[in-house]
Design an enzyme around this catalytic site. Structure first.
Site, PDB file in Angstrom:
ATOM      1  N   ARG A   1      -1.097  -3.551   2.027  1.00  0.00           N
ATOM      2  CA  ARG A   1      -0.220  -3.304   2.776  1.00  0.00           C
ATOM      3  C   ARG A   1       0.264  -2.703   1.774  1.00  0.00           C
ATOM      4  NH1 ARG A   1      -2.431  -4.207   6.275  1.00  0.00           N
ATOM      5  NH2 ARG A   1      -1.748  -5.724   8.703  1.00  0.00           N
TER       6      ARG A   1
ATOM      7  N   SER B   1       4.238  -8.727  11.646  1.00  0.00           N
ATOM      8  CA  SER B   1       3.838  -9.553  10.202  1.00  0.00           C
ATOM      9  C   SER B   1       5.530  -9.872   9.448  1.00  0.00           C
ATOM     10  CB  SER B   1       3.014  -9.493   9.241  1.00  0.00           C
ATOM     11  OG  SER B   1       2.181  -9.572  10.040  1.00  0.00           O
TER      12      SER B   1
ATOM     13  N   GLU C   1       6.582  -8.421   4.100  1.00  0.00           N
ATOM     14  CA  GLU C   1       5.805  -7.520   4.184  1.00  0.00           C
ATOM     15  C   GLU C   1       7.241  -6.238   4.974  1.00  0.00           C
ATOM     16  OE1 GLU C   1       2.487  -6.762   7.224  1.00  0.00           O
ATOM     17  OE2 GLU C   1       4.431  -4.826   7.933  1.00  0.00           O
TER      18      GLU C   1
END
Ligand code: FAD
Ligand code: EPU
Length: 338
Positions: free
Chosen positions: A164, A238, A334
């Site tokens: 990520r 998320s 995130e």
């Protein structure tokens, strides 16, 4: 190309939170982006690049110009030795690109089906799901540097992809506007069924040797059973990353919590399932006003209607504090907070 003022961004972010952009411009092709960056951008003291708005949390109005990337088109460039190069303009929908590829039997991104957002945003956080990340098939991208107007090509190594993560979330955050992405896919390539939930879904369907289309369909099914559809319930996937810990830290945790959910990494570190830890702290399904922890996936924070960006951010902070208190593990967001 028209610059508009005081634009409400509620329908342009998948959390569905309110925020007003002082100025707003949409680019339908690369020459518009190039001209605007070279001639007009310097008039504005702040700017923000907007794709599909599926990984952003607006916590206030934006007192600058929002640059909405909308240039479309997909082309198949060349086929060499069982591989095919495809290029998507940045404003193309990521899932349309997956379907374009799967429809032609090109393998490599079928596990990334149904991820919302634009193709041009996909390298920013190196999107990943079900055992595949975009870095696995990435060839290069083109970008326009916002400070100089220079056009640059970034090959895989210079993107510094991680979990990520990429250079576009770090040194080049907000500095490079990605205009197109080129991927190297496989013709009739092997499929990837390493992710347990996907393997189980294939077994349930009784399919032993699935095609890329069959894998795409199974991924769609698994995803929709867990993740809320932003068309009905605001969210950005998320909210946190799964935290990585050293093998020593992992041993401490697994001794204390034998049913810990985790993924061992090749480098000896361990990725912990943040959703499991959040659930253990009692947050799953909990609601503070209209901001809530999703009742089927505790890693996802949702907006039941009128939550503000700040309320969602505050819930996220409370969740992270609980996890720190109970497990001694720090959760990193995130989602990009603006
Ligand atoms: P935006 O939210 O518009 O922007 C994200 C960031 O990229 C911002 O910082 C923005 O400034 C920057 N940016 C956008 N476009 C450009 C550009 N052209 N050039 C430079 N910078 C740009 N992610 C995963 O990795 N895996 C998943 O499985 C996953 N599942 C999701 C499920 C749901 C239901 C939702 C809502 C989100 C999910 N996400 C997932 C997160 C999200 O979809 C991805 O991060 C996606 O790539 C974001 O694309 P976007 O176009 O919406 O980007
Ligand atoms: N879990 C729980 N409770 C929960 C949620 C998860 O116990 O409420 C456990 C599950 O039982 C499982 C483990 O946690 O053992 C992992 O859960 P899941 O397979 O649902 O995946 P995740 O780690 O929660 C990650 C990505 C998703 C991606 C899926 C599938 C991150 C931060 N998230 O979620 O990506 O779609 O795996 O690969 O890495 C996103 O980035 O926005 C996103 C949705």
């Amino acid at each position: 190309m028209e610059i508009t003022q005081n634009i409400q961004l509620r329908s342009l972010n998948t959390f569905g939170v309110e925020a007003v952009a002082r100025y707003f411009v949409e680019f339908a092709d690369v020459s518009d982006i190039r001209d605007f960056v070279r001639q007009d951008l310097k008039q504005f003291n702040r700017f923000f690049i907007l794709g599909g708005g599926s990984n952003i949390l607006f916590t206030q109005d934006f007192d600058g110009i929002v640059l909405a990337v909308r240039n479309k088109g997909i082309s198949t460039d060349e086929t060499v030795g069982g591989k095919v190069m495809i290029t998507a303009q940045a404003g193309e929908s990521w899932d349309d690109l997956v379907n374009y590829s799967v429809g032609r039997g090109f393998g490599g991104i079928e596990n990334l089906a149904l991820i919302p957002g634009n193709a041009g945003s996909s390298p920013i956080q190196n999107i990943g799901a079900y055992g595949v990340e975009i870095k696995d098939v990435f060839h290069h991208l083109n970008a326009i540097m916002l400070e100089t107007g220079e056009e640059r090509t970034f090959h895989k190594k210079s993107c510094r992809f991680g979990y990520r993560d990429s250079i576009f979330k770090r040194e080049l955050k907000g500095k490079a506007l990605i205009t197109s992405v080129t991927l190297l896919l496989q013709l009739n390539g092997p499929v990837n069924l390493r992710y347990d939930a996907l393997k189980t879904e294939m077994e349930r369907r009784g399919i032993a040797n699935p095609s890329v289309a069959m894998v795409r369909d199974a991924v769609r099914e698994v995803r929709t059973s867990k993740l809320p559809d932003p068309a009905f319930l605001g969210n950005a996937g998320s909210f946190f990353k799964n935290p990585s810990v050293s093998s020593i830290e992992f041993q401490r945790l697994v001794n204390q919590y034998p049913d810990l959910h985790y993924f061992l990494q090749e480098d000896g570190t361990c990725k912990l399932a943040a959703g499991w830890m959040i659930e253990q702290c009692g947050w799953k399904g909990k609601r503070l006003g209209d901001a809530a922890v999703h009742d089927r996936q505790a890693l996802v924070i949702v907006n039941h209607g009128k939550a503000t960006g700040l309320q969602i951010l505050d819930l996220g902070k409370k969740v992270a504090e609980s996890v720190m208190e109970r497990f001694g593990v720090e959760l990193e967001r995130e989602v990009n907070v603006v």
